[in-house]
Design a protein around this motif. Structure first.
Motif, PDB file in Angstrom:
ATOM      1  N   ARG A 124     -18.927   8.702  -9.383  1.00 31.81           N
ATOM      2  CA  ARG A 124     -17.659   9.105  -8.769  1.00 31.81           C
ATOM      3  C   ARG A 124     -16.758   9.732  -9.747  1.00 31.81           C
ATOM      4  O   ARG A 124     -16.456   9.166 -10.938  1.00 31.81           O
ATOM      5  CB  ARG A 124     -17.019   7.762  -8.187  1.00 31.81           C
ATOM      6  N   ILE A 125     -15.960  10.743  -9.528  1.00 36.35           N
ATOM      7  CA  ILE A 125     -15.283  11.675 -10.357  1.00 36.35           C
ATOM      8  C   ILE A 125     -14.166  12.140  -9.658  1.00 36.35           C
ATOM      9  O   ILE A 125     -14.060  12.661  -8.290  1.00 36.35           O
ATOM     10  CB  ILE A 125     -16.134  12.935 -10.748  1.00 36.35           C
ATOM     11  N   ARG A 126     -13.001  11.834 -10.199  1.00 36.80           N
ATOM     12  CA  ARG A 126     -11.831  12.260  -9.713  1.00 36.80           C
ATOM     13  C   ARG A 126     -11.205  13.601 -10.367  1.00 36.80           C
ATOM     14  O   ARG A 126     -11.170  13.780 -11.520  1.00 36.80           O
ATOM     15  CB  ARG A 126     -10.512  11.213 -10.153  1.00 36.80           C
ATOM     16  N   GLN A 127     -11.312  14.386  -9.662  1.00 33.36           N
ATOM     17  CA  GLN A 127     -10.982  15.791  -9.791  1.00 33.36           C
ATOM     18  C   GLN A 127      -9.438  16.130 -10.302  1.00 33.36           C
ATOM     19  O   GLN A 127      -8.728  15.214  -9.939  1.00 33.36           O
ATOM     20  CB  GLN A 127     -11.307  17.036  -8.790  1.00 33.36           C
ATOM     21  N   LEU A 128      -9.365  17.230 -11.007  1.00 34.45           N
ATOM     22  CA  LEU A 128      -7.882  17.551 -11.279  1.00 34.45           C
ATOM     23  C   LEU A 128      -7.102  17.895 -10.254  1.00 34.45           C
ATOM     24  O   LEU A 128      -5.737  17.496 -10.352  1.00 34.45           O
ATOM     25  CB  LEU A 128      -7.908  18.839 -12.419  1.00 34.45           C
ATOM     26  N   GLY A 129      -7.499  18.319  -9.123  1.00 31.86           N
ATOM     27  CA  GLY A 129      -6.724  18.227  -7.833  1.00 31.86           C
ATOM     28  C   GLY A 129      -6.464  16.996  -7.101  1.00 31.86           C
ATOM     29  O   GLY A 129      -6.082  17.099  -6.098  1.00 31.86           O
ATOM     30  N   ARG A 130      -6.932  15.941  -7.671  1.00 33.67           N
ATOM     31  CA  ARG A 130      -6.956  14.586  -7.090  1.00 33.67           C
ATOM     32  C   ARG A 130      -7.741  14.248  -6.065  1.00 33.67           C
ATOM     33  O   ARG A 130      -7.543  13.232  -5.284  1.00 33.67           O
ATOM     34  CB  ARG A 130      -5.390  14.145  -6.792  1.00 33.67           C
ATOM     35  N   THR A 131      -8.877  14.957  -5.949  1.00 35.03           N
ATOM     36  CA  THR A 131      -9.762  14.795  -4.814  1.00 35.03           C
ATOM     37  C   THR A 131     -10.957  14.223  -5.574  1.00 35.03           C
ATOM     38  O   THR A 131     -11.021  14.096  -6.752  1.00 35.03           O
ATOM     39  CB  THR A 131     -10.243  15.995  -4.299  1.00 35.03           C
ATOM     40  N   ARG A 132     -11.729  13.239  -4.721  1.00 33.54           N
ATOM     41  CA  ARG A 132     -12.896  12.385  -5.132  1.00 33.54           C
ATOM     42  C   ARG A 132     -14.021  13.032  -4.820  1.00 33.54           C
ATOM     43  O   ARG A 132     -14.197  13.093  -3.793  1.00 33.54           O
ATOM     44  CB  ARG A 132     -12.647  10.933  -4.922  1.00 33.54           C
ATOM     45  N   VAL A 133     -14.664  13.053  -6.132  1.00 35.11           N
ATOM     46  CA  VAL A 133     -16.215  13.628  -5.590  1.00 35.11           C
ATOM     47  C   VAL A 133     -17.355  12.606  -5.994  1.00 35.11           C
ATOM     48  O   VAL A 133     -17.261  11.968  -7.063  1.00 35.11           O
ATOM     49  CB  VAL A 133     -16.521  14.956  -6.435  1.00 35.11           C
ATOM     50  N   THR A 134     -18.220  12.373  -5.104  1.00 38.58           N
ATOM     51  CA  THR A 134     -19.465  11.533  -5.195  1.00 38.58           C
ATOM     52  C   THR A 134     -20.549  12.247  -5.526  1.00 38.58           C
ATOM     53  O   THR A 134     -21.282  13.018  -4.808  1.00 38.58           O
ATOM     54  CB  THR A 134     -19.457  10.376  -4.237  1.00 38.58           C
ATOM     55  N   VAL A 135     -21.246  12.117  -6.715  1.00 36.99           N
ATOM     56  CA  VAL A 135     -22.191  12.819  -7.223  1.00 36.99           C
ATOM     57  C   VAL A 135     -23.478  11.857  -7.360  1.00 36.99           C
ATOM     58  O   VAL A 135     -23.637  11.039  -7.920  1.00 36.99           O
ATOM     59  CB  VAL A 135     -22.350  13.591  -8.284  1.00 36.99           C
ATOM     60  N   PRO A 136     -24.695  12.103  -6.511  1.00 34.12           N
ATOM     61  CA  PRO A 136     -25.804  11.257  -6.814  1.00 34.12           C
ATOM     62  C   PRO A 136     -26.388  11.267  -8.267  1.00 34.12           C
ATOM     63  O   PRO A 136     -26.411  12.418  -8.949  1.00 34.12           O
ATOM     64  CB  PRO A 136     -27.123  11.824  -5.784  1.00 34.12           C
ATOM     65  N   ASN A 137     -26.822  10.061  -8.720  1.00 31.52           N
ATOM     66  CA  ASN A 137     -27.281  10.421 -10.159  1.00 31.52           C
ATOM     67  C   ASN A 137     -28.493  11.021 -10.273  1.00 31.52           C
ATOM     68  O   ASN A 137     -28.803  11.610 -11.431  1.00 31.52           O
ATOM     69  CB  ASN A 137     -27.524   8.810 -10.481  1.00 31.52           C
ATOM     70  N   SER A 138     -29.399  11.195  -9.236  1.00 29.67           N
ATOM     71  CA  SER A 138     -30.416  12.164  -9.599  1.00 29.67           C
ATOM     72  C   SER A 138     -30.270  13.655  -9.312  1.00 29.67           C
ATOM     73  O   SER A 138     -30.730  14.351 -10.523  1.00 29.67           O
ATOM     74  CB  SER A 138     -31.173  11.633  -8.289  1.00 29.67           C
ATOM     75  N   VAL A 139     -29.047  13.664  -8.860  1.00 33.95           N
ATOM     76  CA  VAL A 139     -28.665  15.412  -9.037  1.00 33.95           C
ATOM     77  C   VAL A 139     -27.874  15.519 -10.508  1.00 33.95           C
ATOM     78  O   VAL A 139     -28.078  16.362 -11.332  1.00 33.95           O
ATOM     79  CB  VAL A 139     -27.637  15.818  -7.807  1.00 33.95           C
ATOM     80  N   LEU A 140     -26.931  14.330 -10.692  1.00 30.25           N
ATOM     81  CA  LEU A 140     -26.063  14.618 -12.036  1.00 30.25           C
ATOM     82  C   LEU A 140     -27.216  14.571 -13.302  1.00 30.25           C
ATOM     83  O   LEU A 140     -26.880  15.165 -14.106  1.00 30.25           O
ATOM     84  CB  LEU A 140     -25.149  13.407 -11.844  1.00 30.25           C
ATOM     85  N   ALA A 141     -28.226  13.837 -13.199  1.00 31.31           N
ATOM     86  CA  ALA A 141     -29.208  13.704 -14.395  1.00 31.31           C
ATOM     87  C   ALA A 141     -29.732  15.251 -14.676  1.00 31.31           C
ATOM     88  O   ALA A 141     -30.098  15.471 -15.817  1.00 31.31           O
ATOM     89  CB  ALA A 141     -30.003  12.704 -14.165  1.00 31.31           C
ATOM     90  N   ASN A 142     -29.877  15.955 -13.695  1.00 30.86           N
ATOM     91  CA  ASN A 142     -30.239  17.329 -13.929  1.00 30.86           C
ATOM     92  C   ASN A 142     -29.550  18.361 -14.203  1.00 30.86           C
ATOM     93  O   ASN A 142     -29.697  19.520 -14.258  1.00 30.86           O
ATOM     94  CB  ASN A 142     -31.212  17.619 -12.757  1.00 30.86           C
ATOM     95  N   LEU A 143     -27.970  18.133 -14.189  1.00 31.46           N
ATOM     96  CA  LEU A 143     -27.210  19.238 -14.398  1.00 31.46           C
ATOM     97  C   LEU A 143     -26.630  19.294 -15.628  1.00 31.46           C
ATOM     98  O   LEU A 143     -26.702  18.515 -16.609  1.00 31.46           O
ATOM     99  CB  LEU A 143     -25.820  18.791 -13.654  1.00 31.46           C
ATOM    100  N   THR A 144     -25.996  20.553 -16.060  1.00 26.65           N
ATOM    101  CA  THR A 144     -25.616  20.846 -17.222  1.00 26.65           C
ATOM    102  C   THR A 144     -23.880  20.375 -17.328  1.00 26.65           C
ATOM    103  O   THR A 144     -23.289  21.116 -16.679  1.00 26.65           O
ATOM    104  CB  THR A 144     -25.778  22.266 -17.862  1.00 26.65           C
TER     105      THR A 144
END
Length: 455
Positions: free
Chosen positions: A320-340
């Motif tokens: 879970r990531i809190r963006q600078l605009g204060r919105t919260r983003v939930t990213v699956p770890n399988s996707v996050l592990a393949n991102l730069t």
């Protein structure tokens, strides 16, 4: 010894049958009745054979052979050979008379003494091992700062003591002439001992697994991420399940069953489970990858495709990531592990790159003085890293003369970096104002040409 007591001793000698006996067993009472009747029939046949042998004229043996096997004397029934006695579960003892007929079940007096001595030695060896060897290890472990070695000593204390006793029982059973018919008591005792050893070793591996989990817990306490703290119980339970399954397979194999079908069934079930939980397993392995690689931690400012913000929580399935605009983003770890991922919180320094635009009314001499003044400001500032300053008259813009300013600062905190930029910008404004140079703003001048000669 009376006839009934002999039957009871024979019943005690053969013992209860093992669960894998070949003869059918309906209930314990029916089985007991059938065994007693069988032993009575064997006893009557032996009595008849002994009486028939006593009626036949034969030479009286002399010396030590007097009263040996196969001789009827003074109304006593003696067996012709040790095979008959072994088949009935008893062996003749010449030197000791118990109950009046000089017989002991299954073993002689010497064998009985050896078995008791081995059992006593096993208990002594267990006591020596626990008091001296383990006691010495406890004393050494208590002097260290870590509690892992103390946990190892406690883990091996109980199982190793039981293993020593089982080893003594194994040696003692090798001295006994256990019968193999009508029930294979020898095979049953060996199988029981093997199962007890398997259970004891499984117990030892379980306790060592707890020690390994304690070691992982001590390691994860030194990290900032809570992900590894969540993985420790999962790893401990997974290893324990694997050890339990391995122990169960070994027990089933020792019982005489084929484990090929069982292993095939486990493999097919595991494959079906993996296919059903493919996405979940991918996320779990992604979290393990993040844990091992550590591209970020909780509280770091990260940037990747689709989000830019602070990491709030790293779980087994998602992050879970809190963006600078204060919105919260939930990213699956399988996707996050393949991102730069760009980790802005792990900067060792920051780079400032901006342009100062002045009006076209600025002369060349004023431009040289402006460049020199900006360079002097940066060199005198303590927050600017020496050797990284670049100030040049770079370009003729659409509405301004552009001065390119580049420098690097060791300040990595974003708020402090903005404060440094503010100080530098104010100093540049004061320097240009002192030189009489105006900072341009986007303007566009339109010239209208008036024609005097019109038709």
């Amino acid at each position: 010894m009376s006839f009934v007591s002999a039957v009871v001793i024979d019943w005690i000698a053969i013992g209860f049958p093992p669960p894998i006996a070949t003869q059918p067993i309906r209930t314990s009472r029916v089985f007991l009745r059938s065994i007693v009747r069988s032993r009575l029939r064997q006893k009557h046949r032996a009595v008849r054979r002994a009486r028939q042998a006593a009626r036949q004229p034969r030479a009286r043996p002399s010396g030590r052979d007097a009263g040996g096997p196969g001789v009827a004397r003074a109304g006593r029934i003696c067996y012709r050979s040790e095979n008959d006695a072994f088949r009935l579960g008893r062996i003749r003892v010449d030197s000791l008379a118990l109950g009046g007929n000089g017989e002991l079940p299954l073993f002689s007096l010497r064998t009985f003494a050896i078995v008791c001595g081995i059992a006593l030695l096993a208990f002594v060896a267990r006591a020596v091992f626990r008091r001296f060897l383990l006691g010495r290890l406890r004393a050494i472990a208590s002097k260290t700062e870590s509690d892992i070695d103390d946990a190892i000593v406690r883990a091996i204390d109980g199982p190793t003591g039981i293993l020593i006793l089982l080893f003594g029982i194994h040696i003692a059973l090798s001295y006994l002439r256990l019968p193999t018919e009508p029930l294979n008591i020898k095979r049953f005792s060996q199988l029981t001992l093997l199962l007890l050893v398997t259970v004891d070793l499984t117990w030892l591996l379980m306790r060592l697994t707890d020690v390994f989990a304690l070691f992982l817990q001590r390691v994860t306490q030194k990290t900032d991420s809570p992900l590894d703290d969540q993985l420790v119980p999962l790893i401990r339970k997974s290893i324990k399940v694997a050890v339990a399954v391995l122990g169960f397979v070994l027990i089933v194999q020792n019982l005489g069953y084929k484990v090929t079908g069982l292993l095939a069934g486990l493999g097919i079930g595991g494959l079906a489970l993996a296919l059903a939980a493919q996405s979940t397993l991918a996320n779990v392995f992604g979290s393990i990858t993040i844990l091992l690689d550590r591209p970020f931690a909780v509280g770091h400012l990260v940037k990747a495709e689709g989000f830019f913000g602070f990491v709030e929580e790293v779980g087994l399935r998602s992050t879970r990531i809190r963006q600078l605009g204060r919105t919260r983003v939930t990213v699956p770890n399988s996707v996050l592990a393949n991102l730069t991922i760009e980790n802005w919180s792990q900067l060792d320094s920051r780079r400032a790159d901006f342009t100062v635009g002045v009006t076209y009314e600025t002369t060349a001499d004023q431009m040289e003085k402006a460049v020199a003044a900006i360079r002097a400001i940066l060199e005198a500032h303590p927050g600017v890293q020496a050797g990284t300053i670049h100030v040049r008259f770079a370009d003729f813009g659409e509405s301004s003369l552009d001065i390119k300013v580049i420098f690097i600062t060791p300040i990595v905190d974003y708020g402090a970096f903005l404060g440094l930029r503010e100080e530098v910008n104010l100093s540049i404004m004061r320097a240009l104002e002192g030189l009489g140079i105006e900072i341009v703003f986007p303007t566009r001048t339109v010239y209208l040409k008036q024609e005097t000669n019109r038709p």
